[in-house]
Design a protein around this motif. Sequence first.
Motif, PDB file in Angstrom:
ATOM      1  N   MET A 122      26.655  48.599  36.004  1.00 20.22           N
ATOM      2  CA  MET A 122      28.038  48.907  36.301  1.00 20.22           C
ATOM      3  C   MET A 122      28.607  47.815  37.207  1.00 20.22           C
ATOM      4  SD  MET A 122      29.762  52.099  38.387  1.00 20.22           S
ATOM      5  CE  MET A 122      28.480  53.157  37.877  1.00 20.22           C
ATOM      6  N   ARG A 123      29.788  47.358  36.897  1.00 20.13           N
ATOM      7  CA  ARG A 123      30.451  46.330  37.697  1.00 20.13           C
ATOM      8  C   ARG A 123      31.151  47.003  38.871  1.00 20.13           C
ATOM      9  NH1 ARG A 123      33.839  42.496  33.875  1.00 20.13           N
ATOM     10  NH2 ARG A 123      34.644  42.075  35.924  1.00 20.13           N
ATOM     11  N   THR A 124      30.873  46.526  40.054  1.00 17.34           N
ATOM     12  CA  THR A 124      31.495  47.142  41.225  1.00 17.34           C
ATOM     13  C   THR A 124      32.345  46.162  42.027  1.00 17.34           C
ATOM     14  OG1 THR A 124      29.515  46.738  42.541  1.00 17.34           O
ATOM     15  CG2 THR A 124      29.713  48.901  41.469  1.00 17.34           C
ATOM     16  N   GLU A 125      32.424  44.891  41.604  1.00 17.10           N
ATOM     17  CA  GLU A 125      33.269  43.965  42.355  1.00 17.10           C
ATOM     18  C   GLU A 125      34.722  44.383  42.218  1.00 17.10           C
ATOM     19  OE1 GLU A 125      32.921  41.972  38.293  1.00 17.10           O
ATOM     20  OE2 GLU A 125      31.526  42.953  39.622  1.00 17.10           O
ATOM     21  N   HIS A 126      35.498  44.003  43.183  1.00 17.56           N
ATOM     22  CA  HIS A 126      36.913  44.377  43.183  1.00 17.56           C
ATOM     23  C   HIS A 126      37.685  43.460  42.250  1.00 17.56           C
ATOM     24  CE1 HIS A 126      36.681  46.570  47.286  1.00 17.56           C
ATOM     25  NE2 HIS A 126      35.680  46.845  46.505  1.00 17.56           N
ATOM     26  N   LEU A 127      38.450  44.047  41.378  1.00 11.63           N
ATOM     27  CA  LEU A 127      39.251  43.295  40.425  1.00 11.63           C
ATOM     28  C   LEU A 127      40.720  43.437  40.776  1.00 11.63           C
ATOM     29  CD1 LEU A 127      37.479  44.443  37.155  1.00 11.63           C
ATOM     30  CD2 LEU A 127      37.063  42.362  38.446  1.00 11.63           C
ATOM     31  N   ASN A 128      41.465  42.371  40.627  1.00 11.40           N
ATOM     32  CA  ASN A 128      42.904  42.428  40.825  1.00 11.40           C
ATOM     33  C   ASN A 128      43.541  42.592  39.460  1.00 11.40           C
ATOM     34  OD1 ASN A 128      45.635  41.903  41.144  1.00 11.40           O
ATOM     35  ND2 ASN A 128      45.278  40.477  42.814  1.00 11.40           N
ATOM     36  N   PHE A 129      44.117  43.719  39.208  1.00  9.37           N
ATOM     37  CA  PHE A 129      44.720  44.014  37.916  1.00  9.37           C
ATOM     38  C   PHE A 129      46.179  43.590  37.868  1.00  9.37           C
ATOM     39  CE2 PHE A 129      41.320  46.025  35.787  1.00  9.37           C
ATOM     40  CZ  PHE A 129      40.530  46.550  36.787  1.00  9.37           C
ATOM     41  N   ASN A 130      46.540  42.561  38.632  1.00 11.45           N
ATOM     42  CA  ASN A 130      47.876  42.021  38.608  1.00 11.45           C
ATOM     43  C   ASN A 130      48.908  42.979  39.201  1.00 11.45           C
ATOM     44  OD1 ASN A 130      48.900  39.532  38.091  1.00 11.45           O
ATOM     45  ND2 ASN A 130      49.413  39.917  35.980  1.00 11.45           N
ATOM     46  N   THR A 131      48.458  43.915  39.998  1.00  6.40           N
ATOM     47  CA  THR A 131      49.402  44.861  40.574  1.00  6.40           C
ATOM     48  C   THR A 131      50.352  44.187  41.546  1.00  6.40           C
ATOM     49  OG1 THR A 131      47.785  45.523  42.254  1.00  6.40           O
ATOM     50  CG2 THR A 131      47.958  46.903  40.278  1.00  6.40           C
ATOM     51  N   ASN A 132      49.902  43.109  42.186  1.00  5.37           N
ATOM     52  CA  ASN A 132      50.810  42.401  43.103  1.00  5.37           C
ATOM     53  C   ASN A 132      52.010  41.857  42.344  1.00  5.37           C
ATOM     54  OD1 ASN A 132      49.130  42.916  45.274  1.00  5.37           O
ATOM     55  ND2 ASN A 132      48.057  40.978  45.099  1.00  5.37           N
ATOM     56  N   GLN A 133      51.777  41.314  41.158  1.00 12.22           N
ATOM     57  CA  GLN A 133      52.882  40.808  40.351  1.00 12.22           C
ATOM     58  C   GLN A 133      53.773  41.946  39.861  1.00 12.22           C
ATOM     59  OE1 GLN A 133      50.551  38.503  37.546  1.00 12.22           O
ATOM     60  NE2 GLN A 133      51.349  36.604  38.425  1.00 12.22           N
ATOM     61  N   GLU A 158      33.008  55.313  42.706  1.00 13.43           N
ATOM     62  CA  GLU A 158      31.742  54.720  42.263  1.00 13.43           C
ATOM     63  C   GLU A 158      30.580  55.146  43.144  1.00 13.43           C
ATOM     64  OE1 GLU A 158      33.581  50.690  40.209  1.00 13.43           O
ATOM     65  OE2 GLU A 158      33.056  50.662  42.340  1.00 13.43           O
ATOM     66  N   THR A 159      30.850  55.457  44.389  1.00 14.58           N
ATOM     67  CA  THR A 159      29.799  55.919  45.295  1.00 14.58           C
ATOM     68  C   THR A 159      29.562  57.416  45.127  1.00 14.58           C
ATOM     69  OG1 THR A 159      30.384  54.219  46.887  1.00 14.58           O
ATOM     70  CG2 THR A 159      29.112  56.079  47.717  1.00 14.58           C
ATOM     71  N   ARG A 160      30.623  58.182  45.192  1.00  6.33           N
ATOM     72  CA  ARG A 160      30.521  59.637  45.135  1.00  6.33           C
ATOM     73  C   ARG A 160      30.009  60.140  43.791  1.00  6.33           C
ATOM     74  NH1 ARG A 160      36.147  62.002  45.215  1.00  6.33           N
ATOM     75  NH2 ARG A 160      35.959  61.410  43.046  1.00  6.33           N
ATOM     76  N   ASP A 161      30.481  59.515  42.709  1.00  4.10           N
ATOM     77  CA  ASP A 161      30.183  60.028  41.367  1.00  4.10           C
ATOM     78  C   ASP A 161      29.171  59.201  40.586  1.00  4.10           C
ATOM     79  OD1 ASP A 161      32.047  61.991  41.902  1.00  4.10           O
ATOM     80  OD2 ASP A 161      33.666  60.985  40.833  1.00  4.10           O
ATOM     81  N   LYS A 162      28.437  58.310  41.265  1.00  2.10           N
ATOM     82  CA  LYS A 162      27.542  57.408  40.539  1.00  2.10           C
ATOM     83  C   LYS A 162      26.470  58.138  39.750  1.00  2.10           C
ATOM     84  CE  LYS A 162      24.541  56.555  44.408  1.00  2.10           C
ATOM     85  NZ  LYS A 162      23.379  55.876  44.750  1.00  2.10           N
ATOM     86  N   ASP A 163      26.036  59.306  40.180  1.00  2.00           N
ATOM     87  CA  ASP A 163      25.015  60.057  39.456  1.00  2.00           C
ATOM     88  C   ASP A 163      25.546  61.379  38.902  1.00  2.00           C
ATOM     89  OD1 ASP A 163      22.984  58.160  39.942  1.00  2.00           O
ATOM     90  OD2 ASP A 163      22.776  58.933  42.000  1.00  2.00           O
ATOM     91  N   ARG A 164      26.843  61.513  38.842  1.00  3.24           N
ATOM     92  CA  ARG A 164      27.449  62.769  38.398  1.00  3.24           C
ATOM     93  C   ARG A 164      27.399  62.940  36.880  1.00  3.24           C
ATOM     94  NH1 ARG A 164      33.390  64.853  40.271  1.00  3.24           N
ATOM     95  NH2 ARG A 164      33.244  66.918  39.330  1.00  3.24           N
ATOM     96  N   TRP A 165      27.479  61.840  36.171  1.00  7.91           N
ATOM     97  CA  TRP A 165      27.570  61.866  34.709  1.00  7.91           C
ATOM     98  C   TRP A 165      26.304  61.269  34.093  1.00  7.91           C
ATOM     99  CZ3 TRP A 165      31.468  64.956  34.382  1.00  7.91           C
ATOM    100  CH2 TRP A 165      32.493  64.863  35.305  1.00  7.91           C
TER     101      TRP A 165
END
Length: 112
Positions: free
Chosen positions: A1-12, A101-108
């Motif tokens: 699972m990718r956990t790095e922070h991605l910028n989805f262009n919300t600033n633009q 990602e922390t709370r639900d990592k083993d939920r599913w």
Amino acid sequence: MRTEHLNFNTNQIQQRVDNYISQFKEGYFSPLSLMARLSEETGELAREINHYYGEKPKKPAEQENTVEEELGDIIFVLSCFANSLDIDLSEAFNSSMQKIETRDKDRWTHKE
């Protein structure tokens, strides 16, 4: 699972919304009005989902909207909300994802 922070262009997105709203003397609506508008747009999305995937087809005279349009409207209102409260949506999203990602990592059940 990718956990790095991605910028989805919300600033633009937020900047484009701010450029639009800044043209008008009235500026942003109050948080209460924006909450009402967000609720309205969410209801419109629910209506479209019901028309496309539920048991309630559109009436012949009803305007043809799409789920995509309604999601776009919600993004616009969320951007107005965030801008009016000086909230960076990228930071808010990344914080939320870190929590999920922390709370639900083993939920599913993980895929193999």
